[in-house]
Design a protein around this motif. Structure first.
Motif, PDB file in Angstrom:
ATOM      1  N   LEU A 110       0.425   0.029 -10.004  1.00  0.00           N
ATOM      2  CA  LEU A 110       0.796  -0.658  -8.772  1.00  0.00           C
ATOM      3  C   LEU A 110       0.641  -2.166  -8.937  1.00  0.00           C
ATOM      4  CD1 LEU A 110      -0.858   1.518  -5.963  1.00  0.00           C
ATOM      5  CD2 LEU A 110       1.463   1.649  -6.881  1.00  0.00           C
ATOM      6  N   HIS A 122      -3.032   4.338   1.876  1.00  0.00           N
ATOM      7  CA  HIS A 122      -3.541   3.472   0.804  1.00  0.00           C
ATOM      8  C   HIS A 122      -3.611   4.231  -0.516  1.00  0.00           C
ATOM      9  CE1 HIS A 122      -5.624   0.256   3.530  1.00  0.00           C
ATOM     10  NE2 HIS A 122      -4.414   0.569   3.955  1.00  0.00           N
ATOM     11  N   ALA A 125       0.844  -1.201   0.000  1.00  0.00           N
ATOM     12  CA  ALA A 125       0.000   0.000   0.000  1.00  0.00           C
ATOM     13  C   ALA A 125       0.874   1.245   0.000  1.00  0.00           C
ATOM     14  CB  ALA A 125      -0.919   0.015   1.227  1.00  0.00           C
ATOM     15  N   CYS A 177      -5.788  -0.126  -2.180  1.00  0.00           N
ATOM     16  CA  CYS A 177      -5.870   1.111  -2.974  1.00  0.00           C
ATOM     17  C   CYS A 177      -7.328   1.482  -3.242  1.00  0.00           C
ATOM     18  CB  CYS A 177      -5.130   0.919  -4.294  1.00  0.00           C
ATOM     19  SG  CYS A 177      -5.739  -0.478  -5.276  1.00  0.00           S
ATOM     20  N   THR A 189      -1.451   5.934  -4.019  1.00  0.00           N
ATOM     21  CA  THR A 189      -0.728   5.331  -5.139  1.00  0.00           C
ATOM     22  C   THR A 189       0.777   5.522  -5.052  1.00  0.00           C
ATOM     23  OG1 THR A 189      -1.090   7.338  -6.448  1.00  0.00           O
ATOM     24  CG2 THR A 189      -2.700   5.563  -6.686  1.00  0.00           C
ATOM     25  N   VAL A 200      -4.335   3.058 -10.272  1.00  0.00           N
ATOM     26  CA  VAL A 200      -3.790   1.946  -9.484  1.00  0.00           C
ATOM     27  C   VAL A 200      -3.224   0.823 -10.339  1.00  0.00           C
ATOM     28  CG1 VAL A 200      -5.373   2.469  -7.598  1.00  0.00           C
ATOM     29  CG2 VAL A 200      -5.979   0.693  -9.257  1.00  0.00           C
ATOM     30  N   ASN A 222      -9.016   4.969  -4.840  1.00  0.00           N
ATOM     31  CA  ASN A 222      -8.329   5.575  -5.978  1.00  0.00           C
ATOM     32  C   ASN A 222      -8.959   5.105  -7.288  1.00  0.00           C
ATOM     33  OD1 ASN A 222      -5.724   6.728  -4.548  1.00  0.00           O
ATOM     34  ND2 ASN A 222      -6.041   4.673  -3.741  1.00  0.00           N
TER      35      ASN A 222
END
Length: 292
Positions: A277, A237, A220, A266, A239, A274, A269
């Motif tokens: 990620l 949490h 995270a 995440c 990005t 995301v 968002n």
């Protein structure tokens, strides 16, 4: 009952997943788990549902469960070291919600979720006191919850700006896992907070940790703050994942031979923000299971 290192082979391989909790999508632009599943099933192999029983499940969690998709149940309302928390109404509610979600396992931060009696106005999250005397009550609570639900219960290392007690966080949870004969959920972002707060390098304490008990990882974003000269990390949490978290995650994936799941936390968002990620986490775990 067989020991955990025998039981772990029966746990499903969930792959990459995403987290949610009640009302997470009320924020503008927040992640829609089913939309992520439609667009990128490789990023949404399962949904980790954060649950306070007084709130229950929101529409997103119910829709996911109704579709028969894999879940895990992340408790947000139990002080595992307090026997009074295991009251029959709470346990009945947990079993009812678990029957709807059909989770692969239970998990959650093994710290202080509330101060005093369980009530919305008393909710918080603090890490455990890192001393030997705190190991047995926490481990006994894990066993009690496992026996009450019939599901494996994975304790997670909680976040914190400061930690009390002389034990290293990894040593503390190693002792808890051994006494409870349980698996573990390692939150890489939370561990990065601990290492910074104690002045340690990101991988301090890794040698000797029971990596074969690590079933799930969390990754995270975090935001660094300075308050009157105190540097601390907010577990937001977002990005922006700290370099320390990535270093911990990469080494954890390499060592955790029984790893079944990684959650990218995440939930508030937009999807497009995301996806990078998830792609970076996927690159760390090339042998991950495919989405069910």
């Amino acid at each position: 009952m067989p020991d955990f290192l025998s039981r772990v082979h029966a746990l499903p391989r969930l792959g990459l997943g995403v987290s949610t909790e009640y009302g997470a999508r009320r924020q503008d632009g927040a992640l829609d788990p089913l939309e992520l599943r439609r667009r990128r099933p490789d990023c949404a192999g399962f949904l980790e549902v954060g649950v306070e029983v007084v709130k229950g499940l929101d529409d997103d969690a119910r829709a996911w469960a109704a579709a028969g998709l894999p879940t895990t149940y992340h408790f947000l309302d139990i002080n595992l070291d307090d026997p009074d928390d295991f009251d029959p109404p709470w346990l009945d509610a947990v079993r009812t919600l678990a029957a709807e979600l059909r989770p692969a396992w239970l998990c959650g931060d093994a710290g202080l979720w509330h101060l005093g009696r369980r009530d919305r106005g008393h909710m918080l999250l603090l890490p455990p006191i890192l001393v030997d005397e705190a190991v047995a009550p926490l481990a006994d609570g894990l066993v009690a919850l496992r026996e009450a639900t019939g599901l494996e219960v994975l304790p997670e290392n909680p976040p914190g700006a400061a930690f009390v007690g002389e034990l290293h966080l990894l040593d503390f949870f190693a002792r808890v896992a051994e006494r409870a004969d349980t698996g573990l959920l390692l939150d890489c972002a939370h561990l990065a907070m601990f290492q910074r707060a104690r002045g340690h390098a990101p991988r301090t304490g890794f040698d000797g940790f029971p990596w074969d008990r690590v079933v799930e990882l969390h990754v995270a974003g975090g935001r660094v703050h300075d308050t009157a000269g105190l540097a601390w990390v907010e577990d937001d949490h977002g990005t922006d994942v700290l370099p320390d978290t990535w270093e911990i995650a990469a080494e954890a994936v390499r060592r955790a031979v029984n790893l079944r799941a990684i959650v990218v936390e995440c939930e508030r968002n937009p999807i497009d923000a995301v996806l990078p990620l998830f792609d970076r986490v996927a690159a760390l775990w090339p042998g991950r299971p495919e989405a069910a």
